[in-house]
Motif scaffolding. Structure first.
Motif, short mmCIF file in Angstrom:
data_model
loop_
_atom_site.label_atom_id
_atom_site.label_comp_id
_atom_site.label_asym_id
_atom_site.label_seq_id
_atom_site.Cartn_x
_atom_site.Cartn_y
_atom_site.Cartn_z
N ASP A 81 0.89 -1.11 0.00
CA ASP A 81 -0.15 0.03 -0.12
C ASP A 81 0.91 1.22 -0.03
O ASP A 81 0.56 2.09 -0.78
CB ASP A 81 -0.89 0.15 1.12
CG ASP A 81 -2.01 -1.13 1.13
OD1 ASP A 81 -2.50 -1.56 0.19
OD2 ASP A 81 -2.64 -1.49 2.33
N ALA A 105 0.14 3.33 8.35
CA ALA A 105 -0.79 2.70 7.43
C ALA A 105 -1.47 1.63 7.90
O ALA A 105 -2.72 1.46 7.73
CB ALA A 105 0.44 2.10 6.40
N LYS A 109 -5.64 1.73 7.79
CA LYS A 109 -6.13 0.70 7.14
C LYS A 109 -7.46 0.08 7.97
O LYS A 109 -8.32 -0.34 7.77
CB LYS A 109 -5.17 -0.23 6.48
CG LYS A 109 -5.96 -1.23 5.65
CD LYS A 109 -4.72 -1.72 4.64
CE LYS A 109 -5.58 -2.49 3.44
NZ LYS A 109 -4.84 -2.77 2.51
N SER A 116 -7.97 10.21 10.50
CA SER A 116 -6.75 10.14 9.69
C SER A 116 -5.83 11.37 10.15
O SER A 116 -4.48 11.29 10.07
CB SER A 116 -7.11 10.18 8.30
OG SER A 116 -7.77 11.27 7.89
N LEU A 146 -1.66 8.37 0.96
CA LEU A 146 -2.25 6.92 1.31
C LEU A 146 -3.64 7.13 1.90
O LEU A 146 -4.60 6.41 1.73
CB LEU A 146 -1.19 6.11 2.45
CG LEU A 146 -1.70 4.94 2.92
CD1 LEU A 146 -1.97 3.70 1.62
CD2 LEU A 146 -1.16 4.25 3.98
N LEU A 150 -7.19 5.16 1.32
CA LEU A 150 -7.66 4.40 2.20
C LEU A 150 -9.02 5.11 2.97
O LEU A 150 -9.73 4.53 3.53
CB LEU A 150 -6.75 3.82 3.27
CG LEU A 150 -5.65 2.95 2.86
CD1 LEU A 150 -4.56 2.81 3.94
CD2 LEU A 150 -5.94 1.88 2.30
N ARG A 151 -8.96 6.22 2.89
CA ARG A 151 -9.95 7.09 3.75
C ARG A 151 -10.40 8.25 2.98
O ARG A 151 -10.77 9.25 3.37
CB ARG A 151 -9.10 7.85 4.92
CG ARG A 151 -8.62 6.94 5.98
CD ARG A 151 -9.70 6.43 7.14
NE ARG A 151 -8.92 5.64 7.99
CZ ARG A 151 -8.79 6.05 9.36
NH1 ARG A 151 -8.95 7.45 9.85
NH2 ARG A 151 -8.33 5.36 10.25
N GLU A 152 -10.96 7.91 1.57
CA GLU A 152 -11.29 8.81 0.69
C GLU A 152 -12.38 9.74 1.17
O GLU A 152 -12.55 10.97 1.06
CB GLU A 152 -11.79 8.01 -0.65
CG GLU A 152 -12.11 9.09 -1.80
CD GLU A 152 -12.63 8.39 -2.80
OE1 GLU A 152 -12.97 9.08 -4.03
OE2 GLU A 152 -12.34 7.13 -2.87
#
Length: 156
Positions: A81, A105, A109, A116, A146, A150-152
């Motif tokens: 990732d 990470a 995740k 975040s 990242l 992962l946290r769009e």
């Protein structure tokens, strides 16, 4: 007795506010992940060694144990990732920065309950204390990218 592959925890300046139990756990996690990479220690050896270090009693043990297990178990997946946002081979990244990146990470995740921004800020602070001169900038750049993947939804 400390391991030769242990990353020394930095002494706190006099009068400095003691770190929160979660921050303390993350410090020990960076040390443990460093030991796994440099010394090849397994989870049991890392946990045993951590218990002998001053200050471990002040760490959040639940966070420490959970993240250590997850980070080690999923390290290959987490490296993949992260690698998408790193401009050099994983092994060319300093071991301290690799440890910080793996920890962050893993939290990004597998722990959506932690914002975040908190995860990235903690990683930056750890990189400032334990990493190279500009390591925190590298860590920040990688984790920002990242987190966008992962946290769009959270990052919008």
């Amino acid at each position: 007795m400390s391991s030769p592959a242990a990353l020394p925890l930095e002494p706190r300046p006099r009068g400095a506010k003691p770190p929160s139990p979660r921050r303390r756990a993350r410090e020990f996690l960076v040390q443990g992940l460093y030991q796994a990479q440099i010394g090849g220690q397994d989870e049991a050896a890392i946990q045993l060694q951590a218990k002998t270090v001053a200050g471990f009693g002040n760490a959040d043990k639940t966070l420490y144990n959970g993240l250590l297990t997850e980070s080690l178990k999923h390290s290959g997946e987490l490296q993949n990732d992260l690698q998408a946002f790193i401009d050099r081979p994983w092994q060319d990244v300093s071991p301290v920065e690799r440890s910080v990146l793996l920890l962050a990470a893993c939290e990004l995740k597998f722990h959506p309950e932690t914002p975040s921004k908190v995860i990235i800020n903690e990683a930056i602070e750890l990189a400032k204390v334990y990493g190279g001169v500009d390591g925190h900038k590298f860590v920040n750049g990688v984790l920002d990218k990242l987190a966008m993947v992962l946290r769009e939804a959270e990052m919008r």
